[in-house]
Every structure is written in structure tokens, then in C-alpha cells.
Design a protein around this motif. Structure first.
Motif, PDB file in Angstrom:
ATOM      1  N   THR A  73       0.833  -1.203   0.000  1.00 29.47           N
ATOM      2  CA  THR A  73       0.000   0.000   0.000  1.00 29.47           C
ATOM      3  C   THR A  73       0.869   1.255   0.000  1.00 29.47           C
ATOM      4  O   THR A  73       0.608   2.212  -0.752  1.00 29.47           O
ATOM      5  CB  THR A  73      -0.942  -0.001   1.209  1.00 29.47           C
ATOM      6  OG1 THR A  73      -1.754  -1.175   1.191  1.00 29.47           O
ATOM      7  CG2 THR A  73      -1.849   1.223   1.198  1.00 29.47           C
ATOM      8  N   LEU A  77       1.054   4.183  -2.957  1.00 27.17           N
ATOM      9  CA  LEU A  77       0.926   5.613  -2.673  1.00 27.17           C
ATOM     10  C   LEU A  77       2.212   6.350  -3.060  1.00 27.17           C
ATOM     11  O   LEU A  77       2.166   7.484  -3.549  1.00 27.17           O
ATOM     12  CB  LEU A  77       0.610   5.822  -1.199  1.00 27.17           C
ATOM     13  CG  LEU A  77      -0.771   5.319  -0.749  1.00 27.17           C
ATOM     14  CD1 LEU A  77      -0.845   5.256   0.780  1.00 27.17           C
ATOM     15  CD2 LEU A  77      -1.879   6.207  -1.304  1.00 27.17           C
ATOM     16  N   ASP A  82      -3.501   7.274  -6.989  1.00 28.09           N
ATOM     17  CA  ASP A  82      -4.275   8.304  -6.293  1.00 28.09           C
ATOM     18  C   ASP A  82      -5.535   7.713  -5.673  1.00 28.09           C
ATOM     19  O   ASP A  82      -6.482   7.374  -6.399  1.00 28.09           O
ATOM     20  CB  ASP A  82      -4.634   9.410  -7.280  1.00 28.09           C
ATOM     21  CG  ASP A  82      -5.310  10.602  -6.615  1.00 28.09           C
ATOM     22  OD1 ASP A  82      -5.664  10.508  -5.423  1.00 28.09           O
ATOM     23  OD2 ASP A  82      -5.485  11.627  -7.297  1.00 28.09           O
ATOM     24  N   PRO A  83      -5.598   7.605  -4.351  1.00 23.46           N
ATOM     25  CA  PRO A  83      -6.793   7.027  -3.721  1.00 23.46           C
ATOM     26  C   PRO A  83      -8.018   7.912  -3.815  1.00 23.46           C
ATOM     27  O   PRO A  83      -9.126   7.465  -3.509  1.00 23.46           O
ATOM     28  CB  PRO A  83      -6.351   6.838  -2.264  1.00 23.46           C
ATOM     29  CG  PRO A  83      -5.297   7.867  -2.046  1.00 23.46           C
ATOM     30  CD  PRO A  83      -4.573   7.974  -3.349  1.00 23.46           C
ATOM     31  N   ASP A  84      -7.858   9.163  -4.234  1.00 21.72           N
ATOM     32  CA  ASP A  84      -9.020  10.037  -4.405  1.00 21.72           C
ATOM     33  C   ASP A  84      -9.808   9.693  -5.668  1.00 21.72           C
ATOM     34  O   ASP A  84     -10.988  10.046  -5.776  1.00 21.72           O
ATOM     35  CB  ASP A  84      -8.582  11.506  -4.466  1.00 21.72           C
ATOM     36  CG  ASP A  84      -8.108  12.025  -3.114  1.00 21.72           C
ATOM     37  OD1 ASP A  84      -8.549  11.490  -2.082  1.00 21.72           O
ATOM     38  OD2 ASP A  84      -7.279  12.957  -3.101  1.00 21.72           O
ATOM     39  N   HIS A  87      -9.560   2.947  -6.177  1.00 19.41           N
ATOM     40  CA  HIS A  87      -9.907   2.156  -5.002  1.00 19.41           C
ATOM     41  C   HIS A  87      -8.768   1.196  -4.677  1.00 19.41           C
ATOM     42  O   HIS A  87      -8.374   0.386  -5.520  1.00 19.41           O
ATOM     43  CB  HIS A  87     -11.183   1.348  -5.253  1.00 19.41           C
ATOM     44  CG  HIS A  87     -12.322   2.164  -5.788  1.00 19.41           C
ATOM     45  ND1 HIS A  87     -12.977   3.107  -5.036  1.00 19.41           N
ATOM     46  CD2 HIS A  87     -12.909   2.178  -7.018  1.00 19.41           C
ATOM     47  CE1 HIS A  87     -13.934   3.661  -5.762  1.00 19.41           C
ATOM     48  NE2 HIS A  87     -13.906   3.125  -6.974  1.00 19.41           N
ATOM     49  N   TRP A 303       3.486   9.164   3.545  1.00 21.45           N
ATOM     50  CA  TRP A 303       2.347   8.344   3.940  1.00 21.45           C
ATOM     51  C   TRP A 303       2.680   7.447   5.126  1.00 21.45           C
ATOM     52  O   TRP A 303       1.824   7.209   5.992  1.00 21.45           O
ATOM     53  CB  TRP A 303       1.881   7.505   2.754  1.00 21.45           C
ATOM     54  CG  TRP A 303       1.092   8.270   1.742  1.00 21.45           C
ATOM     55  CD1 TRP A 303       1.540   8.821   0.575  1.00 21.45           C
ATOM     56  CD2 TRP A 303      -0.293   8.596   1.807  1.00 21.45           C
ATOM     57  NE1 TRP A 303       0.532   9.450  -0.091  1.00 21.45           N
ATOM     58  CE2 TRP A 303      -0.613   9.331   0.643  1.00 21.45           C
ATOM     59  CE3 TRP A 303      -1.303   8.334   2.734  1.00 21.45           C
ATOM     60  CZ2 TRP A 303      -1.899   9.796   0.381  1.00 21.45           C
ATOM     61  CZ3 TRP A 303      -2.590   8.799   2.473  1.00 21.45           C
ATOM     62  CH2 TRP A 303      -2.876   9.525   1.321  1.00 21.45           C
ATOM     63  N   ASP A 309      -4.199   7.747   8.005  1.00 22.70           N
ATOM     64  CA  ASP A 309      -4.638   8.100   6.664  1.00 22.70           C
ATOM     65  C   ASP A 309      -4.541   6.899   5.716  1.00 22.70           C
ATOM     66  O   ASP A 309      -5.397   6.712   4.841  1.00 22.70           O
ATOM     67  CB  ASP A 309      -3.806   9.257   6.115  1.00 22.70           C
ATOM     68  CG  ASP A 309      -4.067  10.576   6.839  1.00 22.70           C
ATOM     69  OD1 ASP A 309      -5.086  10.668   7.550  1.00 22.70           O
ATOM     70  OD2 ASP A 309      -3.240  11.496   6.701  1.00 22.70           O
ATOM     71  N   VAL A 310      -3.510   6.084   5.905  1.00 24.78           N
ATOM     72  CA  VAL A 310      -3.361   4.895   5.076  1.00 24.78           C
ATOM     73  C   VAL A 310      -4.505   3.919   5.354  1.00 24.78           C
ATOM     74  O   VAL A 310      -5.093   3.341   4.428  1.00 24.78           O
ATOM     75  CB  VAL A 310      -1.996   4.221   5.322  1.00 24.78           C
ATOM     76  CG1 VAL A 310      -1.877   2.932   4.506  1.00 24.78           C
ATOM     77  CG2 VAL A 310      -0.852   5.173   4.962  1.00 24.78           C
ATOM     78  N   ASP A 312      -7.447   4.712   6.341  1.00 22.53           N
ATOM     79  CA  ASP A 312      -8.648   5.289   5.742  1.00 22.53           C
ATOM     80  C   ASP A 312      -8.710   5.003   4.243  1.00 22.53           C
ATOM     81  O   ASP A 312      -9.788   4.738   3.687  1.00 22.53           O
ATOM     82  CB  ASP A 312      -8.690   6.801   5.988  1.00 22.53           C
ATOM     83  CG  ASP A 312      -8.974   7.167   7.436  1.00 22.53           C
ATOM     84  OD1 ASP A 312      -9.434   6.281   8.191  1.00 22.53           O
ATOM     85  OD2 ASP A 312      -8.725   8.338   7.807  1.00 22.53           O
ATOM     86  N   VAL A 313      -7.558   5.074   3.574  1.00 26.17           N
ATOM     87  CA  VAL A 313      -7.501   4.774   2.144  1.00 26.17           C
ATOM     88  C   VAL A 313      -7.948   3.334   1.886  1.00 26.17           C
ATOM     89  O   VAL A 313      -8.773   3.066   0.997  1.00 26.17           O
ATOM     90  CB  VAL A 313      -6.077   4.998   1.606  1.00 26.17           C
ATOM     91  CG1 VAL A 313      -5.888   4.343   0.238  1.00 26.17           C
ATOM     92  CG2 VAL A 313      -5.757   6.485   1.531  1.00 26.17           C
ATOM     93  N   GLY A 317     -11.577   2.257  -0.041  1.00 32.22           N
ATOM     94  CA  GLY A 317     -11.554   1.500  -1.290  1.00 32.22           C
ATOM     95  C   GLY A 317     -12.199   0.134  -1.156  1.00 32.22           C
ATOM     96  O   GLY A 317     -12.906  -0.332  -2.060  1.00 32.22           O
TER      97      GLY A 317
END
Length: 353
Positions: A73, A77, A82-84, A87, A303, A309-310, A312-313, A317
Motif C-alpha cells: 500500500t 501511494l 491516487d486514492p481520491d 480504489h 504516507w 490516513d493509510v 482510511d484509504v 476503497g
């Protein structure tokens, strides 16, 4: 074929790709896969799968899988996925993958699996290192089919060794659709431009556990040491001896990672005529690779310092894929007449006593 009924024409086309999270990613992953994914993520809705169920000897490697999943992961990143807009999906976090695997297993013969050349090679390796082959080994190719079909992927970026598997996926989707109506998208394969890289020892493909890999997270000093140790032309004893470029790992890496083609062509010409030493060729390679990996390391470290935050990504997804999977699997259940509780007693089938 037309889009299945549970998709919208306004949606982006989709890709599904990923890997088994058995450890940190290396530059072979970048050249053969990640660089292609970066090109596709703006055009396609992308599902990047962490296929934890498919790690060899799953039950014996759980600590490695947990560690490897996090490492991969961070690598994704780091390279700029891009996780935005995409997924990041944990396979085991979407139980619909497992259910769809069971349903699809009825549409694929064991003989078909055993004829798959990639599976045959993996089976031979497994039989050489273990006393018995787990049943799960024959489940995972069907799960790979479910991985592709569940998000209704249009495109699957793969290496050329995976083409038989994509053909198997297409065959299952076509046969299911023909019998039960349009349910699945029939996917296409896309082959990367860079062939599989050999390891820095020149003895075979680069592998996470083979001791012959340059990892995306390697420090500048580690990278320099690994490049300096790379296998070259064993017949070349002095810098003034003519050398062989073809099949030489250092030049294979130049072709893959050095964007200055004029410099690469000059190095090749001088190497063939004994006018450049291995040290200069390797130093130029280090410069090119470090220019690529330095920003990847920086993003990765950014990251890594933000573990929440990781998480959450990964959670976002995986949840998005599960929602899509729930709708698709419900459609499959209905197609297979597994919605037993929806109506009253069914009429007896023809020939029933």
C-alpha cells in the motif's frame, strides 16, 4: 457486448489489477505494472487489489501477509496511485469475492484449470516445496476470475504470462451471460511494454524473497550498492574488451529506467567496442534510477508517517468495492434462482415425481 443492467452509461470504464501482498514492491513491479497503472488511473475507474487470499501457503504466512499488505500500500501511494480517484481494495475485506468464486466454480472444469500454463508452473513449484497441495491452490484461479468480474472490469493490465487466465475469465463471463442474460462485462487484457526484468544477479526473474531485487523503498546508498553489484557480461575482463549488450542486465535496466535514449545508445556503442568500463555504465544507471526513485521514496515516507490516513484509504476503497459487489452478487443469486425466500413454493421441474 452491452453494459450489464446494473451499470450506467455515465460511469467511467473500469480496470481491475493488483498483486499478492507478499512483501515490498521492487522496480520490476514498477516497470512491468505500476507505470502502466499510472497512465490508466485518470482514464478508468481503477480497482487496485491486494490479493491476500492468494498468497502461497496462506495459513503459514499470516504475519508476512499483514506486513506485506502495508508495504505494498505504501509503495502504491509512493509511486503516485491516487486514492481520491481509485480504489485500494483488500481482497479478504470483500466477502462477495469469495461467494462469487463459489458460484463461478460450477462453470469451470478442473481440467481447464490444469491446462493453464501459469498454473501448471506454479503447481510444479509448490509440489517441489511441500508434501501436499492445498485445495485452496485450485480455488485461487477461480477467485482471480471473480476479482475481475465482480467490479465489472473492462480492462485488465497483465503480464503476457497471464493471458491464458484472461481468456479463461472471458470464457466464463461469455458462458454465464449466454445462459442467464447480460450479467458480466467481458474483459480485455492489456500487456505492458516492458518485459519482466531479471534480478540484479542475472540468474532469473526479480523476486521479493530472492535476494536479487531493488526495492522502491531502498535508500540512495542501498540503491548505489545494489547497482554497483549488478551482474554484467562475464566474458568481459577489462574495460577495453568488447562487451555484449544483449541480455546484459545493466543495459536491460537502462532500457527500462533511463529516459535519456541518446545516452543509452552511446553507452551501448562504446560498450560493444571496449571504450567504456562497467563502473561508468553502472554509475549512469544509478543516476537514472535514483532520479526515478527519490520522489517515490519521499511520497512513501510522507504516507508512512500518517498510518491513520493509510488505513482510511484502504477502508474506503474496500468499502466501495463491497457495495458494488453486493449488487452484482445479488444479481448472480437471482440468475441462479438462489432467492428461495422471495416467492412461495415453486412449480415442480419437468420429470419431478
Amino acid at each position: 457486448m452491452s453494459e450489464p443492467a446494473n451499470t450506467s452509461a455515465a460511469e467511467r470504464r473500469r480496470i481491475l489489477t493488483g498483486l499478492r501482498p507478499s512483501g515490498p514492491s521492487h522496480v520490476g513491479h514498477y516497470a512491468g505494472a505500476f507505470s502502466q497503472w499510472l497512465e490508466l488511473q485518470d482514464e478508468y475507474e481503477s480497482f487496485f487489489l491486494l490479493a491476500d487470499y492468494q498468497v502461497s501457503d496462506y495459513a503459514d504466512n499470516l504475519p508476512w501477509i499483514r506486513w506485506g499488505l502495508w508495504e505494498v500500500t505504501l509503495d502504491w501511494l509512493g509511486v503516485g496511485l491516487d486514492p481520491d480517484i481509485s480504489h485500494f481494495v483488500i481482497e479478504s475485506g470483500v466477502p462477495e469475492f469469495a461467494e462469487l468464486t463459489l458460484h463461478l466454480s460450477w462453470f469451470l472444469g478442473l481440467g481447464h484449470l490444469q491446462r493453464n500454463p501459469t498454473l501448471k508452473a506454479e503447481l510444479a513449484d509448490l509440489e517441489a516445496t511441500t508434501k501436499s497441495v492445498p485445495v485452496a491452490f485450485f480455488n485461487y484461479p477461480v477467485m482471480q476470475i471473480a476479482n475481475i468480474l465482480l467490479p465489472l472490469a473492462h480492462l485488465v493490465p497483465v503480464g503476457d504470462d497471464q493471458l491464458p487466465h484472461i481468456e479463461m475469465t472471458r470464457d466464463v463471463a461469455i458462458r454465464f451471460n449466454r445462459r442467464f442474460g447480460d450479467t458480466f462485462v467481458v474483459p480485455e487484457a492489456r500487456i505492458g511494454a516492458v518485459p519482466r526484468l531479471v534480478g540484479i544477479d542475472g540468474k532469473g526473474k526479480m523476486g521479493t524473497s530472492a535476494g536479487n531485487a531493488i526495492f522502491l523503498k531502498d535508500s540512495e546508498d542501498t540503491l548505489r550498492a545494489k547497482v554497483r553489484s549488478m551482474f554484467t557480461d562475464p566474458k568481459r575482463l577489462r574495460a577495453t574488451d568488447p562487451g555484449t549488450v544483449e541480455g546484459n542486465p545493466v543495459f536491460m535496466y537502462h532500457d527500462a529506467f533511463n529516459p535519456n535514449t541518446d545516452e543509452v545508445d552511446d553507452l551501448k556503442a562504446r560498450y560493444r567496442t571496449g571504450r567504456v568500463g562497467d563502473v561508468e555504465v553502472k554509475d549512469r544507471l544509478f543516476d537514472a534510477m535514483n532520479a526515478l526513485l527519490a520522489p517515490i521514496r519521499d511520497r512513501r515516507e510522507h504516507w508512512a508517517a500518517r498510518p491513520d490516513d493509510v488505513r482510511d484509504v484502504l477502508a474506503a476503497g474496500t468499502a466501495a468495492t463491497k457495495r458494488r459487489g453486493e449488487a452484482l452478487v445479488e444479481q448472480v443469486r437471482t440468475a441462479l434462482s438462489l432467492d428461495y425466500l422471495r416467492d412461495g413454493p415453486p412449480p415442480p421441474p419437468e420429470g419431478a415425481p
